[in-house]
Design a protein around this motif. Structure first.
Motif, PDB file in Angstrom:
ATOM      1  N   GLY A   1     -19.186  24.618  -8.846  1.00  0.00           N
ATOM      2  CA  GLY A   1     -17.878  25.271  -8.889  1.00  0.00           C
ATOM      3  C   GLY A   1     -17.906  26.404  -9.892  1.00  0.00           C
ATOM      4  N   LEU A   2     -17.405  27.562  -9.496  1.00  0.00           N
ATOM      5  CA  LEU A   2     -17.430  28.709 -10.398  1.00  0.00           C
ATOM      6  C   LEU A   2     -16.019  29.219 -10.646  1.00  0.00           C
ATOM      7  CD1 LEU A   2     -18.812  31.008 -11.944  1.00  0.00           C
ATOM      8  CD2 LEU A   2     -19.223  32.143  -9.779  1.00  0.00           C
ATOM      9  N   VAL A   3     -15.620  29.258 -11.903  1.00  0.00           N
ATOM     10  CA  VAL A   3     -14.332  29.837 -12.279  1.00  0.00           C
ATOM     11  C   VAL A   3     -14.622  31.218 -12.861  1.00  0.00           C
ATOM     12  CG1 VAL A   3     -12.263  29.589 -13.690  1.00  0.00           C
ATOM     13  CG2 VAL A   3     -13.415  27.559 -12.808  1.00  0.00           C
ATOM     14  N   PHE A   4     -14.111  32.260 -12.182  1.00  0.00           N
ATOM     15  CA  PHE A   4     -14.382  33.625 -12.610  1.00  0.00           C
ATOM     16  C   PHE A   4     -13.591  33.986 -13.867  1.00  0.00           C
ATOM     17  CE2 PHE A   4     -16.114  33.936  -8.467  1.00  0.00           C
ATOM     18  CZ  PHE A   4     -16.968  35.008  -8.509  1.00  0.00           C
ATOM     19  N   GLN A   5     -13.919  35.139 -14.421  1.00  0.00           N
ATOM     20  CA  GLN A   5     -13.128  35.686 -15.531  1.00  0.00           C
ATOM     21  C   GLN A   5     -11.721  35.990 -15.035  1.00  0.00           C
ATOM     22  OE1 GLN A   5     -14.589  39.204 -17.805  1.00  0.00           O
ATOM     23  NE2 GLN A   5     -16.494  38.088 -17.748  1.00  0.00           N
ATOM     24  N   TYR A   6     -10.729  35.776 -15.860  1.00  0.00           N
ATOM     25  CA  TYR A   6      -9.325  35.996 -15.484  1.00  0.00           C
ATOM     26  C   TYR A   6      -9.011  35.421 -14.104  1.00  0.00           C
ATOM     27  CZ  TYR A   6      -9.529  39.045 -19.482  1.00  0.00           C
ATOM     28  OH  TYR A   6      -9.713  39.521 -20.743  1.00  0.00           O
ATOM     29  N   PRO A   7      -9.217  34.108 -13.932  1.00  0.00           N
ATOM     30  CA  PRO A   7      -9.058  33.515 -12.599  1.00  0.00           C
ATOM     31  C   PRO A   7      -7.608  33.494 -12.133  1.00  0.00           C
ATOM     32  CG  PRO A   7      -9.369  31.796 -14.215  1.00  0.00           C
ATOM     33  CD  PRO A   7      -9.538  33.097 -14.939  1.00  0.00           C
ATOM     34  N   GLU A   8      -6.648  33.774 -13.051  1.00  0.00           N
ATOM     35  CA  GLU A   8      -5.250  33.711 -12.625  1.00  0.00           C
ATOM     36  C   GLU A   8      -4.917  34.741 -11.556  1.00  0.00           C
ATOM     37  OE1 GLU A   8      -6.454  34.073 -15.590  1.00  0.00           O
ATOM     38  OE2 GLU A   8      -5.353  35.475 -16.857  1.00  0.00           O
ATOM     39  N   TYR A   9      -5.795  35.773 -11.396  1.00  0.00           N
ATOM     40  CA  TYR A   9      -5.523  36.789 -10.376  1.00  0.00           C
ATOM     41  C   TYR A   9      -5.926  36.361  -8.979  1.00  0.00           C
ATOM     42  CZ  TYR A   9      -4.603  39.739 -14.355  1.00  0.00           C
ATOM     43  OH  TYR A   9      -4.068  40.246 -15.513  1.00  0.00           O
ATOM     44  N   GLN A  10      -6.431  35.133  -8.831  1.00  0.00           N
ATOM     45  CA  GLN A  10      -6.804  34.682  -7.497  1.00  0.00           C
ATOM     46  C   GLN A  10      -5.729  33.786  -6.882  1.00  0.00           C
ATOM     47  OE1 GLN A  10     -10.246  32.450  -8.692  1.00  0.00           O
ATOM     48  NE2 GLN A  10      -9.138  30.528  -8.570  1.00  0.00           N
ATOM     49  N   LEU A  11      -4.668  33.481  -7.633  1.00  0.00           N
ATOM     50  CA  LEU A  11      -3.632  32.584  -7.124  1.00  0.00           C
ATOM     51  C   LEU A  11      -2.849  33.277  -6.014  1.00  0.00           C
ATOM     52  CD1 LEU A  11      -2.279  31.223 -10.522  1.00  0.00           C
ATOM     53  CD2 LEU A  11      -3.995  30.210  -9.041  1.00  0.00           C
ATOM     54  N   PHE A  12      -2.510  32.548  -4.962  1.00  0.00           N
ATOM     55  CA  PHE A  12      -1.815  33.206  -3.845  1.00  0.00           C
ATOM     56  C   PHE A  12      -0.826  32.310  -3.117  1.00  0.00           C
ATOM     57  CE2 PHE A  12      -3.716  31.287  -0.090  1.00  0.00           C
ATOM     58  CZ  PHE A  12      -4.761  30.590  -0.666  1.00  0.00           C
ATOM     59  N   GLU A  13      -0.919  30.996  -3.288  1.00  0.00           N
ATOM     60  CA  GLU A  13      -0.106  30.109  -2.466  1.00  0.00           C
ATOM     61  C   GLU A  13       1.355  30.091  -2.893  1.00  0.00           C
ATOM     62  OE1 GLU A  13      -0.086  28.533   0.155  1.00  0.00           O
ATOM     63  OE2 GLU A  13      -2.096  27.903   0.777  1.00  0.00           O
ATOM     64  N   GLU A  14       2.174  29.430  -2.055  1.00  0.00           N
ATOM     65  CA  GLU A  14       3.602  29.363  -2.378  1.00  0.00           C
ATOM     66  C   GLU A  14       3.867  28.458  -3.566  1.00  0.00           C
ATOM     67  OE1 GLU A  14       5.642  28.230   1.331  1.00  0.00           O
ATOM     68  OE2 GLU A  14       3.878  29.185   2.214  1.00  0.00           O
ATOM     69  N   THR A  15       3.119  27.355  -3.640  1.00  0.00           N
ATOM     70  CA  THR A  15       3.324  26.460  -4.770  1.00  0.00           C
ATOM     71  C   THR A  15       1.999  26.212  -5.490  1.00  0.00           C
ATOM     72  OG1 THR A  15       2.854  24.444  -3.566  1.00  0.00           O
ATOM     73  CG2 THR A  15       5.129  25.227  -3.488  1.00  0.00           C
ATOM     74  N   VAL A  16       2.141  25.792  -6.735  1.00  0.00           N
ATOM     75  CA  VAL A  16       0.976  25.483  -7.553  1.00  0.00           C
ATOM     76  C   VAL A  16       0.139  24.389  -6.888  1.00  0.00           C
ATOM     77  CG1 VAL A  16       0.305  24.426  -9.738  1.00  0.00           C
ATOM     78  CG2 VAL A  16       2.033  26.228  -9.694  1.00  0.00           C
TER      79      VAL A  16
ATOM     80  N   ARG B   1      -4.600  27.879 -16.291  1.00  0.00           N
ATOM     81  CA  ARG B   1      -4.916  26.452 -16.150  1.00  0.00           C
ATOM     82  C   ARG B   1      -4.844  25.995 -14.698  1.00  0.00           C
ATOM     83  NH1 ARG B   1      -1.392  23.921 -20.757  1.00  0.00           N
ATOM     84  NH2 ARG B   1      -0.770  26.045 -21.204  1.00  0.00           N
ATOM     85  N   VAL B   2      -3.881  26.573 -13.959  1.00  0.00           N
ATOM     86  CA  VAL B   2      -3.791  26.238 -12.532  1.00  0.00           C
ATOM     87  C   VAL B   2      -5.061  26.684 -11.814  1.00  0.00           C
ATOM     88  CG1 VAL B   2      -2.580  26.766 -10.385  1.00  0.00           C
ATOM     89  CG2 VAL B   2      -1.277  26.341 -12.472  1.00  0.00           C
ATOM     90  N   ALA B   3      -5.536  27.890 -12.163  1.00  0.00           N
ATOM     91  CA  ALA B   3      -6.727  28.420 -11.492  1.00  0.00           C
ATOM     92  C   ALA B   3      -7.953  27.564 -11.799  1.00  0.00           C
ATOM     93  CB  ALA B   3      -6.965  29.859 -11.919  1.00  0.00           C
ATOM     94  N   ILE B   4      -8.062  27.122 -13.045  1.00  0.00           N
ATOM     95  CA  ILE B   4      -9.197  26.257 -13.396  1.00  0.00           C
ATOM     96  C   ILE B   4      -9.091  24.929 -12.646  1.00  0.00           C
ATOM     97  CG2 ILE B   4     -10.309  24.986 -15.279  1.00  0.00           C
ATOM     98  CD1 ILE B   4      -9.533  27.307 -17.125  1.00  0.00           C
TER      99      ILE B   4
END
Lengths: 285, 274
Positions: free
Chosen positions: A87-102, A152-155
């Motif tokens: 599993g790879l968590v990129f730098q600044y992963p918060e920019y990959q969030l897209f769904e309606e809910t967490v 934290r959500v992205a991680i």
């Protein structure tokens, strides 16, 4: 558990353009299992490139990346399987969030891997526990959250894929000390409890000294040193050569030693320093 | 994959084309496009190909880079060639197979169309996008369009919008790539499934991309306001465009070279060759 190995890996950015740059030069490296490995190095030392080679996002220009002895680029169709294991968590992963809910966003990864509803729910709950995503946040839109909460959500989204090796590229970049502590603390309890391999990329010596078991130092696209945390920080000269700063507490201990206080200069966390000084104090009394 | 997009990409260099005044380059590029469309027979097309070769040599750009820039339009070129081969009616029938008729005229026309498309892309990229920085380009546009200010066309604003758009092409490409990679790492699959499934697979890329584009736009607007940007009125520039004698000479010589195509169009050719 799985062993990740680099064998003579080189990587070239922008091949055949005026901007060609060799990011990695003949890397040979084996990541020990079931530990937190800190990958540190100066900006541009090739840390992030190394991370993206680990699960086949990038393909090595030369050499092989091996997972349990098998070349991960051997078959094209296999990459999905590799990404489930690393599993790879990129730098600044918060920019990959897209769904309606967490909740849906965290479930995106495990869903892609074809896990059942039940499994997904269990994995999501577990990932939330380690990353500190609270129950009431699950039904919110990820865009309503603060920067640190999004991170934290992205991680959690990658953790919920239940990989054997979790790689995080600067997971605490741009967060305040409290936020850093929470993320790294969560990752450590995740590693201790699940006995997985966690690879942390950072240039903060303080964080690495506190949370990593083993350290890999990168310099100019090459592996500069590999050792346990204790050994690495005993060697102040080595760290300076890599263009890095020693943790503040280690620098303090070195200064104390130079002033004639018989303390060990290899101490790299505040807790250990307190212990060390107390022993000296008692011994001297 | 996305790195193949060469729009708005500048390759540093010090060739004749790099040094030429950007306004002249824009004029020449427009002329080049017109001439490409006016080329009508084998001689003028051959001339066009030679001209392109000379331009590429003068620009000292790497051939590999130029060819990579052609990749995205290859589909269009092949498709047009295909249509022209099978749907052109003429006199010299070459192949007849069932309902398929292939005429010599169709083959020629297909060849010309491909040469035309390729030279359009190569010509404009050698003349302009690869050898001109985005800043030069917008300054030149603003300067060329400035007469329109008299009839209250907001030329400066257009130029600023264009330069901002160009400025953000590489940024957005990079951002898209990052998001694609991040979603790939989360097991997203962009390469299999039918059209509908593939389109759906892009949602996890498009939403974060739009969100960050809007965020960037707001941040940029704030940053510009903080630096007291209020539009074009009274703004001075660091690099003033100045026409030199050699720019004018370059323009005149190029004009002569390009318009030669009209002369070549008049040369009659033997039967069967358009």
């Amino acid at each position: 558990m799985a062993v990740l190995q680099f064998e003579n890996v080189s990587y070239l950015y922008g091949a055949d353009t005026p901007f060609e740059k060799e990011a990695l030069k003949k890397i040979n490296l084996t990541f020990p299992e079931g530990k937190i490995i800190g990958l540190i190095g100066h900006t541009g030392s090739g840390k992030s490139t190394l991370a993206q080679l680990m699960n086949g996002i990038l393909r090595p220009t030369a050499g092989r990346v091996l997972l349990d002895g098998e070349d991960i680029a051997a078959e094209k169709g296999k990459l999905a399987g590799i990404r489930a294991r690393v599993g790879l968590v990129f730098q600044y992963p918060e920019y990959q969030l897209f769904e309606e809910t967490v909740e849906k966003d965290i479930a995106f990864g495990p869903k892609n891997l074809g896990k059942s509803e039940e499994e997904i729910r269990a994995l999501t709950a577990e990932a939330c526990r380690f990353t500190g995503v609270t129950e009431d946040q699950l039904s919110k839109s990820p865009f309503e959250l603060s920067g640190g909460q999004k991170r934290r959500v992205a991680i959690a989204g990658v953790m919920a894929m239940d990989p054997e090796i979790l790689v995080l590229d600067e997971p605490a970049a741009g967060l305040d000390p409290g936020g850093r502590e929470e993320i790294f603390g969560g990752l450590r309890s995740y590693q201790r409890e699940k006995k997985k391999t966690v690879i942390l990329i950072s240039h903060s010596m303080e964080d690495m000294a506190r949370y990593a078991d083993e350290i890999v130092i990168m310099k100019n696209g090459e592996v500069f040193a590999v050792d346990t945390v204790g050994h690495i920080f005993e060697n102040a000269e080595l760290i300076r050569q890599a263009g890095l700063e020693l943790p503040q507490i280690t620098r303090l201990m070195i200064l104390l030693q130079q002033k004639g206080v018989p303390v060990s200069p290899g101490v790299h966390t505040v807790e250990d320093a307190v212990m060390e000084i107390c022993t000296q104090w008692k011994g001297g009394m | 994959m996305l790195k193949d997009v060469t729009l708005g990409q500048y390759f540093p260099g010090n060739s004749f084309f790099h040094r030429l005044d950007p306004r002249i380059k824009i004029i020449l590029m427009l002329l080049f496009v017109v001439v490409t469309f006016f080329a009508a027979n084998l001689v003028s097309f051959a001339y066009l190909v030679v001209l392109l070769g000379v331009m590429i040599a003068v620009s000292r750009l790497r051939l590999g880079v130029l060819l990579r820039g052609l990749k995205p339009i290859m589909v269009i070129a092949i498709f047009t060639a295909f249509i022209n081969i099978f749907w052109t009616k003429g006199e010299a029938l070459l192949v007849q197979f069932g309902f398929i008729h292939i005429y010599a005229e169709g083959l020629w026309r297909a060849l010309f169309m491909v040469v035309r498309i390729v030279s359009l892309v190569l010509g404009t990229s050698v003349l302009l996008s690869y050898t001109t920085t985005p800043m030069e380009l917008t300054d030149a546009l603003e300067s060329l369009l400035s007469p329109l200010k008299k009839i209250r066309v907001p030329v400066h604003e257009f130029a600023m919008m264009m330069s901002l758009a160009l400025r953000f092409v590489p940024t957005l490409v990079e951002e898209t790539e990052k998001i694609i990679n991040a979603q790939k790492a989360r097991g997203a699959d962009f390469e299999s499934g039918n059209v509908l499934q593939r389109a759906k697979a892009l949602i996890p890329v498009l939403i974060p991309l739009f969100v960050s584009a809007f965020r960037r736009a707001t941040e940029l607007a704030t940053a510009m306001e903080c630096r007291c940007y209020t539009g074009g009125g009274g703004r001075t520039r660091m690099n003033q465009l100045k026409l030199h004698a050699k720019d004018v000479a370059g323009l005149l010589v190029s004009l002569f070279i390009l318009t030669a195509v009209f002369a070549f169009n008049q040369i009659p050719l033997p039967f069967g060759v358009l």
